[in-house]
Design an enzyme around this catalytic site. Structure first.
Site, PDB file in Angstrom:
ATOM      1  N   GLY A   8     -11.566  -1.612 -10.567  1.00  0.00           N
ATOM      2  CA  GLY A   8     -10.490  -2.305  -9.874  1.00  0.00           C
ATOM      3  C   GLY A   8     -11.085  -3.155  -8.770  1.00  0.00           C
ATOM      4  N   GLY A  10     -10.307  -5.665  -7.048  1.00  0.00           N
ATOM      5  CA  GLY A  10      -9.385  -6.522  -6.317  1.00  0.00           C
ATOM      6  C   GLY A  10      -9.888  -6.781  -4.920  1.00  0.00           C
ATOM      7  N   GLY A  13     -11.530  -3.358  -3.455  1.00  0.00           N
ATOM      8  CA  GLY A  13     -12.600  -2.969  -4.372  1.00  0.00           C
ATOM      9  C   GLY A  13     -13.716  -4.000  -4.419  1.00  0.00           C
ATOM     10  N   ASN A 103      -4.195   4.060  -0.312  1.00  0.00           N
ATOM     11  CA  ASN A 103      -3.303   4.454   0.774  1.00  0.00           C
ATOM     12  C   ASN A 103      -2.592   5.750   0.415  1.00  0.00           C
ATOM     13  OD1 ASN A 103      -3.671   2.348   2.651  1.00  0.00           O
ATOM     14  ND2 ASN A 103      -2.302   1.009   1.502  1.00  0.00           N
ATOM     15  N   LYS A 207      -3.009   7.627   9.497  1.00  0.00           N
ATOM     16  CA  LYS A 207      -2.699   6.353   8.836  1.00  0.00           C
ATOM     17  C   LYS A 207      -1.383   6.456   8.061  1.00  0.00           C
ATOM     18  CE  LYS A 207      -4.388   2.680   5.884  1.00  0.00           C
ATOM     19  NZ  LYS A 207      -5.347   2.218   4.889  1.00  0.00           N
ATOM     20  N   ASN A 211       2.208   4.239   7.441  1.00  0.00           N
ATOM     21  CA  ASN A 211       2.572   3.814   6.083  1.00  0.00           C
ATOM     22  C   ASN A 211       3.966   4.277   5.695  1.00  0.00           C
ATOM     23  OD1 ASN A 211      -0.779   4.319   4.754  1.00  0.00           O
ATOM     24  ND2 ASN A 211       0.130   2.480   5.611  1.00  0.00           N
ATOM     25  N   ASN A 215       6.021   0.708   6.684  1.00  0.00           N
ATOM     26  CA  ASN A 215       5.958   0.037   5.380  1.00  0.00           C
ATOM     27  C   ASN A 215       7.315  -0.126   4.708  1.00  0.00           C
ATOM     28  OD1 ASN A 215       3.167   0.446   5.957  1.00  0.00           O
ATOM     29  ND2 ASN A 215       2.705   0.351   3.772  1.00  0.00           N
TER      30      ASN A 215
END
Length: 338
Positions: A8, A10, A13, A103, A207, A211, A215
């Site tokens: 991955g 992206g 990554g 996450n 964290k 989130n 979020n």
């Protein structure tokens, strides 16, 4: 030479892959579509601090072309890991370690967690439906990671590093293992901060605190962190959600080293930033709801800890995501059990 596959490649990554290549590791990438074709043709370009550097890395969609790996860095989002576990098998030898740069609560969370609860050495169904990841990969391979950098794919084959360079790392049981030291040293040699943490779970929840609260509100309203945190009504809702999250975390041994007010103030100080869940809506990508919200609710339910506000926000966000065609967990489970 250390062989590392980034599954991955992206934004995050790819950033990790470039950094580890810079450190001298033999890095291979799993990517697809235009991004893969651009990397294959021109290399993977990383733009950081207004400097551009291109890395010639092996890239493929087929993991069986790569051989056995010392480390696998999973760069896909948490809700997608169940769908790739069988593709990881050709990469595994007896000692391959797997780091998931995701996450929320990771699939291995309760492996050797020493929580003193009935959840010890069990999987979280919200994150790992039917324990598919746990049973296929084995949590003994897992290394923990908390991701802080912000990156984006500027165009196929090009990643822009926006800010941050810390990846906190840790073993599930908190020991300072040789495999952890080797990977941390490579991260650092590649220009990143990679502290080895004995209590990584505490950092995961600090964290997660943001989130699970900022979020969903940003995803629903479209507002940035500073706007949400400075709006009295939204701030009160954030506080209530964080209080529920904290109660669940404390029940499984988490130490929250900052106050809720300081955590809210910290997020609110970031001007104009929209968190990943909102970005995914704007980019029409599937939302990572379960690892950042449903997992907390699941743990609370199992331990008889009420989470009413989390449940309300979770339901509303899933309704919005389902309406937009960006949440399909039930379909994922169905596909995996065929």
């Amino acid at each position: 030479m250390i062989n590392i596959c980034v599954f991955g490649a992206g934004a995050i990554g790819g950033f990790i892959g470039c950094s580890l290549s810079k450190a001298g590791a033999n890095v291979s990438l799993i990517a697809r579509g235009p991004h893969k074709e651009a990397i294959k043709k021109n290399g993977l370009t990383l733009i950081s601090n207004n400097k551009s550097e291109t890395f010639k890395l092996k890239v493929t969609e087929n993991p069986s072309e790569l051989g056995k790996q010392d480390y696998i860095i999973i760069g896909v989002k948490a809700h997608a890991i169940s769908g790739i576990v069988n593709q990881l098998k050709p990469l595994l030898n007896d000692n391959t370690a797997i780091l998931s740069a995701v996450n929320g609560l990771p699939w291995w969370y309760f492996y050797k967690s020493n929580t003193g609860t009935k959840l010890e050495n069990t999987y979280i169904d919200s994150v790992d439906p039917h324990g598919i990841i746990w049973k296929t990969l084995n949590p003994k391979r897992a290394l923990g990671c908390v991701v802080y950098p912000a990156c984006e794919i500027e165009k196929p084959g090009t990643i822009k590093h926006i800010e941050g360079n810390r990846f906190s790392l840790g073993e599930p049981n908190g020991i300072n293992s040789e495999r952890l030291r080797i990977l941390s040293d490579l991260f650092i040699k590649g220009g990143l901060k990679a502290p080895q943490k004995k209590n990584l779970r505490d950092e995961i929840w600090i964290k997660l605190w943001g989130n699970c609260s900022f979020n969903p509100i940003s995803a629903i309203t479209g507002a940035s962190l500073d706007v949400i945190g400075n709006d009295p009504s939204s701030r009160l809702l954030i506080k209530e959600i964080m209080e529920e999250c904290q109660r669940v975390g404390k029940a499984i041994g988490v130490n929250f080293s900052v106050t809720i007010e300081k955590r809210i103030d910290g997020a609110s100080s970031i001007i104009g930033h929209k968190p990943s869940t909102r970005q995914d809506i704007e980019m029409k990508r599937p939302l990572e709801i379960d690892p950042i919200m449903s997992a907390i609710i699941e743990i609370g339910t199992k331990l008889n800890i009420p989470t009413p506000m989390l449940k309300h926000m979770n339901g509303i966000l899933k309704l919005k995501a389902d309406y937009l065609g960006l949440y399909k967990r039930s379909q994922i489970i169905e596909d995996l059990t065929i």
